[in-house]
Design a protein around this motif. Structure first.
Motif, short mmCIF file in Angstrom:
data_model
loop_
_atom_site.label_atom_id
_atom_site.label_comp_id
_atom_site.label_asym_id
_atom_site.label_seq_id
_atom_site.Cartn_x
_atom_site.Cartn_y
_atom_site.Cartn_z
N MET A 1 0.83 -1.21 0.00
CA MET A 1 0.00 0.00 0.00
C MET A 1 0.87 1.26 0.00
N LYS A 2 1.89 1.30 0.85
CA LYS A 2 2.79 2.44 0.91
C LYS A 2 3.54 2.61 -0.41
N GLN A 3 3.95 1.48 -0.98
CA GLN A 3 4.66 1.53 -2.25
C GLN A 3 3.77 2.10 -3.36
N THR A 4 2.49 1.69 -3.36
CA THR A 4 1.54 2.20 -4.35
C THR A 4 1.32 3.70 -4.17
N PHE A 5 1.25 4.12 -2.91
CA PHE A 5 1.06 5.53 -2.60
C PHE A 5 2.24 6.36 -3.14
N ARG A 6 3.46 5.86 -2.90
CA ARG A 6 4.66 6.55 -3.38
C ARG A 6 4.70 6.59 -4.91
N LEU A 7 4.31 5.49 -5.54
CA LEU A 7 4.32 5.42 -7.00
C LEU A 7 3.32 6.42 -7.61
N PHE A 8 2.17 6.55 -6.95
CA PHE A 8 1.18 7.51 -7.44
C PHE A 8 1.77 8.93 -7.46
N PHE A 9 2.46 9.30 -6.38
CA PHE A 9 2.96 10.67 -6.29
C PHE A 9 4.29 10.87 -7.00
N LYS A 10 4.80 9.83 -7.61
CA LYS A 10 5.93 9.99 -8.53
C LYS A 10 5.45 10.39 -9.92
N GLU A 11 4.16 10.16 -10.16
CA GLU A 11 3.58 10.52 -11.45
C GLU A 11 3.20 12.01 -11.47
N ARG A 12 3.54 12.70 -12.54
CA ARG A 12 3.26 14.13 -12.67
C ARG A 12 1.76 14.41 -12.69
N THR A 13 1.01 13.51 -13.29
CA THR A 13 -0.44 13.72 -13.42
C THR A 13 -1.15 13.74 -12.06
N THR A 14 -0.61 13.02 -11.09
CA THR A 14 -1.21 13.03 -9.74
C THR A 14 -1.09 14.42 -9.14
N TRP A 15 0.08 15.03 -9.27
CA TRP A 15 0.29 16.38 -8.75
C TRP A 15 -0.56 17.39 -9.51
N VAL A 16 -0.71 17.17 -10.80
CA VAL A 16 -1.57 18.06 -11.60
C VAL A 16 -3.01 17.99 -11.11
N ALA A 17 -3.49 16.78 -10.81
CA ALA A 17 -4.87 16.60 -10.34
C ALA A 17 -5.09 17.32 -9.02
N VAL A 18 -4.16 17.15 -8.07
CA VAL A 18 -4.29 17.81 -6.77
C VAL A 18 -4.20 19.32 -6.92
N SER A 19 -3.27 19.79 -7.74
CA SER A 19 -3.11 21.23 -7.96
C SER A 19 -4.34 21.84 -8.60
N ALA A 20 -4.94 21.12 -9.56
CA ALA A 20 -6.13 21.62 -10.25
C ALA A 20 -7.28 21.84 -9.27
N ALA A 21 -7.45 20.90 -8.33
CA ALA A 21 -8.53 21.04 -7.34
C ALA A 21 -8.31 22.27 -6.47
N ILE A 22 -7.05 22.50 -6.07
CA ILE A 22 -6.73 23.67 -5.25
C ILE A 22 -6.93 24.96 -6.04
N ILE A 23 -6.47 24.95 -7.29
CA ILE A 23 -6.59 26.15 -8.13
C ILE A 23 -8.04 26.51 -8.39
N PHE A 24 -8.89 25.49 -8.61
CA PHE A 24 -10.32 25.74 -8.78
C PHE A 24 -10.87 26.51 -7.59
N GLN A 25 -10.54 26.06 -6.37
CA GLN A 25 -11.03 26.72 -5.17
C GLN A 25 -10.54 28.17 -5.10
N LEU A 26 -9.27 28.38 -5.38
CA LEU A 26 -8.69 29.72 -5.29
C LEU A 26 -9.31 30.66 -6.32
N ILE A 27 -9.43 30.20 -7.56
CA ILE A 27 -9.95 31.06 -8.62
C ILE A 27 -11.42 31.39 -8.40
N PHE A 28 -12.23 30.36 -8.16
CA PHE A 28 -13.66 30.60 -7.96
C PHE A 28 -13.91 31.47 -6.74
N GLY A 29 -13.17 31.20 -5.65
CA GLY A 29 -13.34 32.01 -4.45
C GLY A 29 -13.00 33.46 -4.69
#
Length: 375
Positions: A1-29
């Motif tokens: 499970m920990k290995q899978t978690f680390r592998l997910f956050f090695k992928e650029r698209t995972t960071w893009v997904a998290v960043s997009a959610a934060i940016i949506f909140q900031l822009i709309f707010g």
């Protein structure tokens, strides 16, 4: 499970997904909080047209207008006022008429107030003007009552309680019915622009996959053709849904579908423009545009209540003309000629700017290939 978690956050698209959610909140707010800030203080920008003849009653209404929370504009005739109401230059009309007093009566003349409301507007306009009409009628009644009490103190035998006083009635132009019908333009704008964003993002990914296989101009023009096809298909689906669910279409199904197609074309080429210039990072600008258009289009909040900055921005965004046109088509109004021209100009302009972006942008893959061959 920990290995899978680390592998997910090695992928650029995972960071893009998290960043997009934060940016949506900031822009709309940021956009919505600033866009709706100070609305109560800008109520003076809401306009009530008063049609009244010269005389004592006109001077009375002038005194009332000074204390009114909204702007009161005097008109000489009802026809001109109705024309401006249809154009949404005023939000309501009150036609003030003074009835003749029966001979021998010491009562002041009865006042007839006829309110005209245009429901081919955001739902908020109706609620605001209904409250204004009630307050305006009450103010007239109070002033009239004070005058009658003064007469009685001077020895008049008038029975103030038997006096009908002030009568009011409401005439509705372009009735919209329930509130959910007035929210249809908002739904269509939101669905159309979000759909355009998704089309732009996915076509950009397809374009990147085709680099080195076809020329950039072939890719650009094919994207344009796909956009036109998508605009027609999506508009047909949207217009069909509105008709099927019982939405009012005064202008007819084909007019709504044609106008929606123009709006979709403007949206598609606008969202594509920023993706062509900045790549997938251009989606951030499209998110800003989405929020800005929901606030400034006039689908939820009347544009007269916007700050000067947001009101100026709204003139450069397709949703503004899309909402105006759809209100006229669905509920009635002055037509869609001007709105259609503005959407056409915006669509063509974004297409031309997109072509300029293609000229300026190099194919990285093709450049690299040429370099290797030269070596």
């Amino acid at each position: 499970m920990k290995q899978t978690f680390r592998l997910f956050f090695k992928e650029r698209t995972t960071w893009v997904a998290v960043s997009a959610a934060i940016i949506f909140q900031l822009i709309f707010g940021a956009v919505w909080m600033t866009g709706y800030e100070g609305v109560a203080e800008r109520m003076k920008q809401v306009r009530l047209a008063v049609v009244v003849q010269e005389g004592q009653l006109a001077s009375l209404l002038e005194k009332l207008s000074d204390r009114s929370p909204i702007e009161v504009v005097r008109y000489k005739d009802i026809e001109t006022a109705l024309y401006d109401l249809d154009l949404r230059k005023v939000q309501m009309i009150v036609n003030v008429q003074q009835e003749s007093t029966p001979s021998g009566s010491s009562l002041p003349p009865e006042i007839q107030l006829t309110y005209y409301m245009n429901e081919s507007n955001p739902a908020m306009v109706k609620s605001i003007m209904t409250a204004v009409a009630s307050e305006f009628t009450d103010a007239i009644k109070k002033v009239r009552l004070v005058s009658m009490i003064a007469q009685q103190k001077n020895g008049s035998n008038s029975n103030i309680f038997a006096d009908p006083g002030v009568q009011s009635s409401v005439v509705t132009l372009h009735p919209a019915g329930d509130m959910h019908r007035q929210m249809i333009p908002l739904m269509l704008v939101l669905a159309s622009f979000v759909g355009s964003m998704l089309v732009a993002m996915n076509l950009e990914q397809s374009t990147q996959a085709l680099i080195g296989k076809t020329s950039r101009w072939h890719r650009f023009f094919v994207r344009g053709i796909i956009n036109l096809i998508v605009a027609i298909v999506v508009s047909a689906v949207g217009a069909t849904m509105v008709a099927w669910l019982g939405g009012p279409i005064v202008g007819g199904f084909w007019m709504l579908m044609g106008f929606l197609s123009l709006l979709m074309v403007a949206f598609l080429f606008m969202t594509q423009l920023f993706v062509l210039i900045f790549g997938l990072a251009g989606m951030l600008i499209n998110i800003v545009l989405l929020s800005m258009q929901l606030v400034t289009s006039g689908a939820m909040l009347p544009r007269v209540l916007l700050s000067e900055g947001y009101a100026n921005v709204s003139q450069w965004l397709p949703a503004t003309y899309g909402v105006d046109g759809m209100l006229n088509i669905m509920f009635g109004g002055t037509g869609t000629t001007q709105d259609s021209w503005m959407l056409t100009i915006m669509g063509i302009s974004c297409f031309i700017l997109g072509a300029a972006a293609v000229v300026m942008k190099r194919d990285v893959h093709q450049t690299a290939t040429v370099t290797v061959n030269n070596v």
